[in-house]
Design an enzyme around this catalytic site. Structure first.
Site, PDB file in Angstrom:
ATOM      1  N   GLU A   1       0.824  -1.212   0.000  1.00  0.00           N
ATOM      2  CA  GLU A   1       0.000   0.000   0.000  1.00  0.00           C
ATOM      3  C   GLU A   1       0.861   1.267   0.000  1.00  0.00           C
ATOM      4  O   GLU A   1       0.632   2.199   0.755  1.00  0.00           O
ATOM      5  CB  GLU A   1      -0.960  -0.009   1.201  1.00  0.00           C
TER       6      GLU A   1
ATOM      7  N   ASP B   1      -8.496  -8.839   3.956  1.00  0.00           N
ATOM      8  CA  ASP B   1      -8.226  -7.772   4.917  1.00  0.00           C
ATOM      9  C   ASP B   1      -9.254  -7.709   6.042  1.00  0.00           C
ATOM     10  O   ASP B   1     -10.095  -6.814   6.049  1.00  0.00           O
ATOM     11  CB  ASP B   1      -8.196  -6.430   4.159  1.00  0.00           C
TER      12      ASP B   1
ATOM     13  N   GLU C   1     -12.371  -2.577  12.348  1.00  0.00           N
ATOM     14  CA  GLU C   1     -12.412  -1.774  11.126  1.00  0.00           C
ATOM     15  C   GLU C   1     -13.566  -2.171  10.200  1.00  0.00           C
ATOM     16  O   GLU C   1     -14.300  -1.306   9.718  1.00  0.00           O
ATOM     17  CB  GLU C   1     -11.071  -1.914  10.395  1.00  0.00           C
TER      18      GLU C   1
HETATM   19  C1  GCU Z   1      -6.013  -2.188   5.967  1.00  0.00           C
HETATM   20  C2  GCU Z   1      -6.312  -0.897   6.659  1.00  0.00           C
HETATM   21  C3  GCU Z   1      -5.158   0.028   6.635  1.00  0.00           C
HETATM   22  C4  GCU Z   1      -3.901  -0.680   7.122  1.00  0.00           C
HETATM   23  C5  GCU Z   1      -3.685  -1.958   6.370  1.00  0.00           C
HETATM   24  C6  GCU Z   1      -2.561  -2.801   6.928  1.00  0.00           C
HETATM   25  O1  GCU Z   1      -5.891  -1.974   4.588  1.00  0.00           O
HETATM   26  O2  GCU Z   1      -7.442  -0.301   6.070  1.00  0.00           O
HETATM   27  O3  GCU Z   1      -5.478   1.122   7.446  1.00  0.00           O
HETATM   28  O4  GCU Z   1      -2.806   0.131   6.999  1.00  0.00           O
HETATM   29  O5  GCU Z   1      -4.844  -2.739   6.442  1.00  0.00           O
HETATM   30  O6  GCU Z   1      -2.858  -3.780   7.599  1.00  0.00           O
HETATM   31  O7  GCU Z   1      -1.404  -2.502   6.702  1.00  0.00           O
END
Ligand code: GCU
Length: 630
Positions: free
Chosen positions: A234, A313, A341
């Site tokens: 990400e 996730d 979440e």
């Molecule tokens: C999810 C989450 C993010 C987090 C990511 C992770 O995508 O929405 O906020 O950073 O998981 O586990 O790294």
């Protein structure tokens, strides 16, 4: 507020130096009339033995084991359980970790209970009394590592390895008497902040930089547990930028940490987050396995791969991650999320232990260990591992009640209890938590709370996305229904609903994900007839008129579960209203009432949006003629 330690009126005093001293304090405070002899036996480490003696008890334990034994005795006594038998206990996992996603500016990523307990205005900064209470809560359920900063390392979190070291040392000292060691999330590209032009893990200057960073930080926190790393994920930097593998990256850090006994916890949450929804072959669920399996056996023994429970996730339902049972020569730990979440964000009640138990009990059919469950694989006993463990993304913040929703504290308590002993069952954990937390309430109230907790995961699953397909939430903040919120986005999170049906074909005819499992799991998921129905849409594209094992069509199942789920949420609220006057803590009663009202309304919104969406797609009437909006 003391969460489940509500009966202990005195805060932990400052100045206690060790778990053994703390054990003495807690026992004399909680059980003033019971004589308890504490005998330290270092070899027992985190384990303990509790023996009843005439007029009291003897606890024999290692350094932290004594404290865990003291808590076992205290909690059993507070719940009124007679401890006539000898109890021997030791945790199965070396690392029982809470991952705090706290940012230096005091915000908490995916935090639903206020602001950070550790950071303010760009710096480590805390209320010592609250840290002692947090330490006490975590120690009382046997958690032993706390990662203090977000896996997404936002500046100035990098300074934790540079000039915020005295504060880090002080925070580590504050947690030490509770048997809790700190861990730090680190930024893989951090050497570049010091003028090194690269973060290539094979570059000698980079390697030297990490060695001296480790020496610097361990010189002030000699018992630091290690570094947690989110790399190539990400947008986070990582070894891929230099054509290196994740083993190259993790091992470089492992070498830097080895002289100090530190562990690198390296996350497997690696996938292409710039996908095109028109592409039916690329499958986010496949990504971690595809990236990490080729490196099985290449990681140093002080590296642990941290693997999310499912391949996507933290959805309300996912299959178990195929890396469990896939990897044979690599230390592994399980990552779950008690920050809710995707499960109602601590506005909805969603007790997650029944889900965690299913994950832990899943048989992967790893060759040579055919009976091993995920719980076995992540322990220190099954593989050749010296390292293993379990981690949860934390659900705490500086709200007065710590977890926003008072009932969400059951997830923190439950996670700790399960991490220490995976054989416990979810319902006894829920009851123990309810009895400790709502001490002095009526038996009807305790039974009702346990009932709500035990039904809550299934209720949430019923009124949200059906049969394992996931998502359908509002983008970014992830609260509330938005059926196509992620359907045409770049995140690889599609449900593929059209006028014929819904689901992602992950069989060999589709993305081929099913083949990442060992047999017989691979075949079980591959075929519609044998695929567990709660995961049907995760693995298969299914027409609306397909008949499920109940005899219902898929579309009727979707309608029914959504009406049922919203009704469950309404029932929770009704039940709670009837408990007025029966819950000892009136403020907690009022807070929970408010949240259950929010949940009941939100469940109706989920129900109607989802039912209408599918009705509009297929035009099939509800067999029971209930209101579905056109
Ligand atoms: C999810 C989450 C993010 C987090 C990511 C992770 O995508 O929405 O906020 O950073 O998981 O586990 O790294």
């Amino acid at each position: 507020m003391n969460l489940w330690l509500t009966r202990l009126k005195d805060p932990v005093p400052a100045g206690l130096k060790s778990p053994a001293e703390l054990a003495g304090f807690e026992l004399s405070h909680a059980l003033p009339d019971t004589q308890v002899i504490l005998r330290e036996q270092p070899a027992l480490n985190e384990g303990y033995r509790i023996e009843p003696l005439p007029g009291g008890f003897r606890i024999t334990g290692g350094h932290t084991g004594l404290l865990y034994g003291a808590w076992r005795l205290i909690m059993d006594r507070l719940c009124g359980e007679a401890s006539a038998a000898v109890i021997d206990s030791a945790p199965k996992y070396a690392m029982r970790m809470i991952d705090c996603w706290d940012n230096p500016d005091g915000t908490v990523e995916r935090g639903y209970a206020g602001r950070s307990l550790f950071f303010r205005s760009g710096k480590l900064s805390w209320d010592p009394g609250r840290i002692r209470e947090l330490g006490r809560l975590l120690a009382s359920v046997g958690l032993n590592v706390l990662c203090v900063n977000n896996v997404n390392v936002h500046y100035p979190a990098q300074l934790l390895l540079e000039d915020d070291l005295p504060s880090l040392a002080a925070l580590a000292e504050a947690f030490r008497p509770f048997g809790i060691r700190l861990m730090l999330s680190v930024d893989f590209s951090q050497p570049m902040r010091s003028g090194i032009p690269t973060a290539d893990p094979l570059d000698p200057a980079v390697r030297e930089w990490w060695k001296s960073a480790a020496a610097r930080v361990w010189s002030v926190v000699p018992d630091l547990a290690g570094f947690l790393v989110k790399a190539d994920s990400e947008g986070a930097p990582g070894p891929f930028a230099y054509g290196r593998t994740h083993a190259d990256g993790a091992n470089m850090l492992a070498e830097a940490l080895r002289p100090f006994g530190g562990t690198v916890v390296w996350r497997c949450f690696v996938y292409n987050c710039r996908q095109d929804w028109r592409d039916y072959k690329t499958d986010r669920a496949r990504a971690a396995y595809d990236h990490f399996m080729p490196s099985d056996g290449d990681f140093h023994d002080n590296v642990i791969l941290q693997i999310k429970n499912g391949p996507q996730d933290f959805q309300v339902r996912e299959p178990v991650h195929p890396l469990f049972g896939g990897l044979m020569k690599t230390n592994q730990m399980l990552e779950v999320q008690i920050a809710q979440e995707y499960t109602g964000q601590q506005k909805h009640v969603c007790y997650l232990m029944p889900m965690f138990k299913q994950i832990l009990d899943f048989k992967t059919y790893m060759p040579g260990h055919e009976d091993a469950t995920v719980a076995d694989i992540i322990s220190t006993r099954t593989l050749k591992n010296a390292n293993g463990g379990i981690a949860a993304v934390a659900n705490t913040g500086n709200d007065e009640n710590w977890t926003g929703h008072d009932l969400a504290a059951a997830n923190l308590f439950g996670f700790g209890r399960l991490a220490f002993d995976t054989t416990l069952d979810s319902e006894s954990i829920a009851r123990e938590w309810a009895e400790l937390t709502f001490a002095g309430s009526t038996k009807t109230a305790i039974d009702a709370i346990v009932d709500i907790l035990m039904r809550s995961w299934s209720a949430y699953e019923k009124y949200t996305s059906p049969l394992g397909i996931g998502w359908m939430v509002n983008p970014n903040h992830h609260y509330g229904p938005n059926v196509e919120g992620y359907e045409f986005d770049r995140w690889g999170t599609y449900h593929r609903a059209n006028w014929r049906g819904i689901g992602v074909d992950r069989t060999t005819k589709g993305t081929g994900y099913t083949m990442q499992y060992r047999e017989p799991n691979a075949s079980m998921y591959e075929h519609v007839e044998t695929c567990p129905e709660e995961l049907l849409l995760f693995f298969h594209f299914i027409p609306y008129d397909y008949r499920l094992k109940t005899g219902k069509t898929l579309i009727q199942h979707i309608y029914d579960t959504h009406f049922e789920g919203a009704q469950d949420a309404a029932d929770f609220l009704d039940t709670w209203k009837k408990l007025d006057g029966q819950i000892s803590d009136k403020e907690a009663y009022a807070r929970v009432l408010k949240r259950l009202e929010i949940q009941a309304d939100s469940a109706i919104e989920w129900r109607d949006r989802i039912n209408t969406y599918f009705y509009r797609h297929c035009g099939t009437e509800d067999e029971h003629g209930r209101k579905i909006y056109e």
